[in-house]
Design a protein around this motif. Sequence first.
Motif, PDB file in Angstrom:
ATOM      1  N   GLU A  24       7.547  11.426  -8.705  1.00  7.44           N
ATOM      2  CA  GLU A  24       6.087  11.746  -9.431  1.00  7.44           C
ATOM      3  C   GLU A  24       5.218  11.355  -8.416  1.00  7.44           C
ATOM      4  OE1 GLU A  24       5.037  12.675 -12.329  1.00  7.44           O
ATOM      5  OE2 GLU A  24       7.412  13.348 -12.728  1.00  7.44           O
ATOM      6  N   LEU A  25       4.187  11.976  -8.261  1.00  8.81           N
ATOM      7  CA  LEU A  25       2.979  11.913  -7.391  1.00  8.81           C
ATOM      8  C   LEU A  25       1.890  11.367  -8.247  1.00  8.81           C
ATOM      9  CD1 LEU A  25       3.185  14.864  -4.856  1.00  8.81           C
ATOM     10  CD2 LEU A  25       3.987  12.423  -4.617  1.00  8.81           C
ATOM     11  N   GLU A  26       1.132  10.349  -7.982  1.00  8.66           N
ATOM     12  CA  GLU A  26       0.151   9.955  -8.525  1.00  8.66           C
ATOM     13  C   GLU A  26      -1.119   9.806  -7.702  1.00  8.66           C
ATOM     14  OE1 GLU A  26       0.983   6.053 -10.414  1.00  8.66           O
ATOM     15  OE2 GLU A  26       3.017   6.812 -11.099  1.00  8.66           O
ATOM     16  N   LEU A  27      -2.391   9.701  -7.994  1.00  8.85           N
ATOM     17  CA  LEU A  27      -3.583   9.918  -7.290  1.00  8.85           C
ATOM     18  C   LEU A  27      -3.935   8.341  -7.209  1.00  8.85           C
ATOM     19  CD1 LEU A  27      -5.346  12.829  -8.742  1.00  8.85           C
ATOM     20  CD2 LEU A  27      -4.227  12.726  -6.752  1.00  8.85           C
ATOM     21  N   TYR A  28      -4.038   7.822  -6.171  1.00  5.33           N
ATOM     22  CA  TYR A  28      -4.614   6.472  -5.919  1.00  5.33           C
ATOM     23  C   TYR A  28      -5.865   6.377  -5.369  1.00  5.33           C
ATOM     24  CZ  TYR A  28       0.392   5.430  -6.076  1.00  5.33           C
ATOM     25  OH  TYR A  28       1.592   5.241  -6.743  1.00  5.33           O
ATOM     26  N   LYS A  29      -6.574   5.409  -5.568  1.00  4.45           N
ATOM     27  CA  LYS A  29      -7.882   5.172  -4.879  1.00  4.45           C
ATOM     28  C   LYS A  29      -7.790   4.841  -3.477  1.00  4.45           C
ATOM     29  CE  LYS A  29      -8.224   0.483  -6.669  1.00  4.45           C
ATOM     30  NZ  LYS A  29      -8.405  -0.274  -5.432  1.00  4.45           N
ATOM     31  N   PRO A  30      -8.692   5.094  -2.734  1.00  3.36           N
ATOM     32  CA  PRO A  30      -8.934   4.495  -1.330  1.00  3.36           C
ATOM     33  C   PRO A  30      -8.333   3.077  -1.256  1.00  3.36           C
ATOM     34  CG  PRO A  30     -10.616   6.067  -1.467  1.00  3.36           C
ATOM     35  CD  PRO A  30      -9.976   5.604  -2.857  1.00  3.36           C
ATOM     36  N   LEU A  31      -7.335   2.498  -0.235  1.00  2.00           N
ATOM     37  CA  LEU A  31      -7.204   1.218  -0.146  1.00  2.00           C
ATOM     38  C   LEU A  31      -7.808   0.617   1.118  1.00  2.00           C
ATOM     39  CD1 LEU A  31      -3.211   1.342  -1.144  1.00  2.00           C
ATOM     40  CD2 LEU A  31      -5.151   0.332  -2.629  1.00  2.00           C
ATOM     41  N   SER A  77       7.072  -5.024  -1.179  1.00  2.00           N
ATOM     42  CA  SER A  77       8.209  -4.172  -1.763  1.00  2.00           C
ATOM     43  C   SER A  77       9.253  -4.033  -0.969  1.00  2.00           C
ATOM     44  CB  SER A  77       7.352  -2.627  -1.824  1.00  2.00           C
ATOM     45  OG  SER A  77       6.983  -2.189  -0.528  1.00  2.00           O
ATOM     46  N   ASP A  78      10.355  -3.506  -1.125  1.00  2.00           N
ATOM     47  CA  ASP A  78      11.519  -3.336  -0.280  1.00  2.00           C
ATOM     48  C   ASP A  78      11.556  -2.041   0.443  1.00  2.00           C
ATOM     49  OD1 ASP A  78      12.048  -1.631  -2.396  1.00  2.00           O
ATOM     50  OD2 ASP A  78      14.106  -2.005  -2.562  1.00  2.00           O
ATOM     51  N   ARG A  79      10.211  -1.172   0.621  1.00  2.00           N
ATOM     52  CA  ARG A  79      10.034   0.202   1.370  1.00  2.00           C
ATOM     53  C   ARG A  79       9.936  -0.336   2.988  1.00  2.00           C
ATOM     54  NH1 ARG A  79       5.210   2.838  -1.951  1.00  2.00           N
ATOM     55  NH2 ARG A  79       5.804   2.315  -4.154  1.00  2.00           N
ATOM     56  N   GLN A  80      10.390   0.525   3.829  1.00  4.40           N
ATOM     57  CA  GLN A  80      10.221   0.859   5.208  1.00  4.40           C
ATOM     58  C   GLN A  80       8.758   1.011   5.413  1.00  4.40           C
ATOM     59  OE1 GLN A  80      12.726  -0.728   6.568  1.00  4.40           O
ATOM     60  NE2 GLN A  80      11.971  -0.466   8.419  1.00  4.40           N
ATOM     61  N   PHE A  81       8.040   2.080   4.706  1.00 10.06           N
ATOM     62  CA  PHE A  81       6.681   2.240   4.994  1.00 10.06           C
ATOM     63  C   PHE A  81       5.890   2.625   3.963  1.00 10.06           C
ATOM     64  CE2 PHE A  81       9.265   6.054   4.829  1.00 10.06           C
ATOM     65  CZ  PHE A  81       8.424   7.064   4.162  1.00 10.06           C
ATOM     66  N   TYR A  82       4.662   2.847   4.056  1.00 12.47           N
ATOM     67  CA  TYR A  82       3.707   2.819   2.751  1.00 12.47           C
ATOM     68  C   TYR A  82       2.746   3.890   3.484  1.00 12.47           C
ATOM     69  CZ  TYR A  82       0.810   1.952  -0.990  1.00 12.47           C
ATOM     70  OH  TYR A  82       0.085   2.118  -2.303  1.00 12.47           O
ATOM     71  N   VAL A  83       2.492   4.835   2.451  1.00  9.15           N
ATOM     72  CA  VAL A  83       1.277   6.102   3.015  1.00  9.15           C
ATOM     73  C   VAL A  83       0.411   5.816   1.971  1.00  9.15           C
ATOM     74  CG1 VAL A  83       0.832   8.521   3.090  1.00  9.15           C
ATOM     75  CG2 VAL A  83       3.232   7.643   3.560  1.00  9.15           C
ATOM     76  N   PHE A  84      -1.006   5.947   2.515  1.00  7.84           N
ATOM     77  CA  PHE A  84      -2.027   5.589   1.713  1.00  7.84           C
ATOM     78  C   PHE A  84      -3.269   6.376   2.478  1.00  7.84           C
ATOM     79  CE2 PHE A  84      -2.233   2.523   4.886  1.00  7.84           C
ATOM     80  CZ  PHE A  84      -3.431   2.439   5.038  1.00  7.84           C
ATOM     81  N   ASN A  85      -4.523   6.455   1.705  1.00  9.44           N
ATOM     82  CA  ASN A  85      -5.575   6.949   2.050  1.00  9.44           C
ATOM     83  C   ASN A  85      -6.761   5.708   2.206  1.00  9.44           C
ATOM     84  OD1 ASN A  85      -4.972   9.865   1.861  1.00  9.44           O
ATOM     85  ND2 ASN A  85      -5.679   9.776  -0.298  1.00  9.44           N
ATOM     86  N   ASP A  86      -7.112   5.553   3.466  1.00 13.25           N
ATOM     87  CA  ASP A  86      -8.007   4.449   3.520  1.00 13.25           C
ATOM     88  C   ASP A  86      -9.372   4.949   3.268  1.00 13.25           C
ATOM     89  OD1 ASP A  86      -9.153   6.201   5.621  1.00 13.25           O
ATOM     90  OD2 ASP A  86      -8.836   5.162   7.336  1.00 13.25           O
ATOM     91  N   ILE A  87     -10.396   3.872   3.331  1.00 17.28           N
ATOM     92  CA  ILE A  87     -11.675   4.121   2.952  1.00 17.28           C
ATOM     93  C   ILE A  87     -12.543   5.031   3.505  1.00 17.28           C
ATOM     94  CG2 ILE A  87     -14.038   2.612   2.724  1.00 17.28           C
ATOM     95  CD1 ILE A  87     -11.721   1.520   1.093  1.00 17.28           C
TER      96      ILE A  87
END
Length: 175
Positions: A128-135, A147-157
């Motif tokens: 499921e994809l959710e919309l996130y605010k910029p981080l 988290s136990d993840r290896q990487f994290y994808v996000f949108n920056d400011i």
Amino acid sequence: MNTSIVGKQFELTDAIKSYVENAFDALSKYQLDIISARCVLSADEKQGKKGFSVEFALNLARKNTIVIRQKDKDLYAAIDLTVERASKVLRREHDKMTTVKGKADDKAQRQQIGEEAVEGVDEIVPTELELYKPLEIEEALNELKNSDRQFYVFNDIDARMRVIYKRTDGKFGLY
């Protein structure tokens, strides 16, 4: 596949008929749904020149009819040239159907990817994809650490997509 071999202005021998039938059998290797194949062999005697004309008409399922005409002084050479040209056309049709682009157009397969893994491909897992605010980068780093993840994808400011990841030396990297 229905085959028809017709001779105009000369009589067909058994050798010619079997040669054309073998040519039609060679075209079946492309695994296209050939409904019928028609070959018209005719003798040309225009202006004192002797020669032969060969016409192949191939009816494919869900496709237009392919018609190929060839002339040559030798009948067998004309048949060979016609088969060569027909092979080229059928190979292109076969390649169109079997390329990745051709497979991606299958609507059922595209719909199935969103719901569950495609048959035979166990690596695709729907999420499921959710919309996130910029981080901020620091917020993404804290999210990855917790988290136990290896990487994290996000949108920056600045609305750029970024990837922060764990390196093998215990530090973090950022793309």
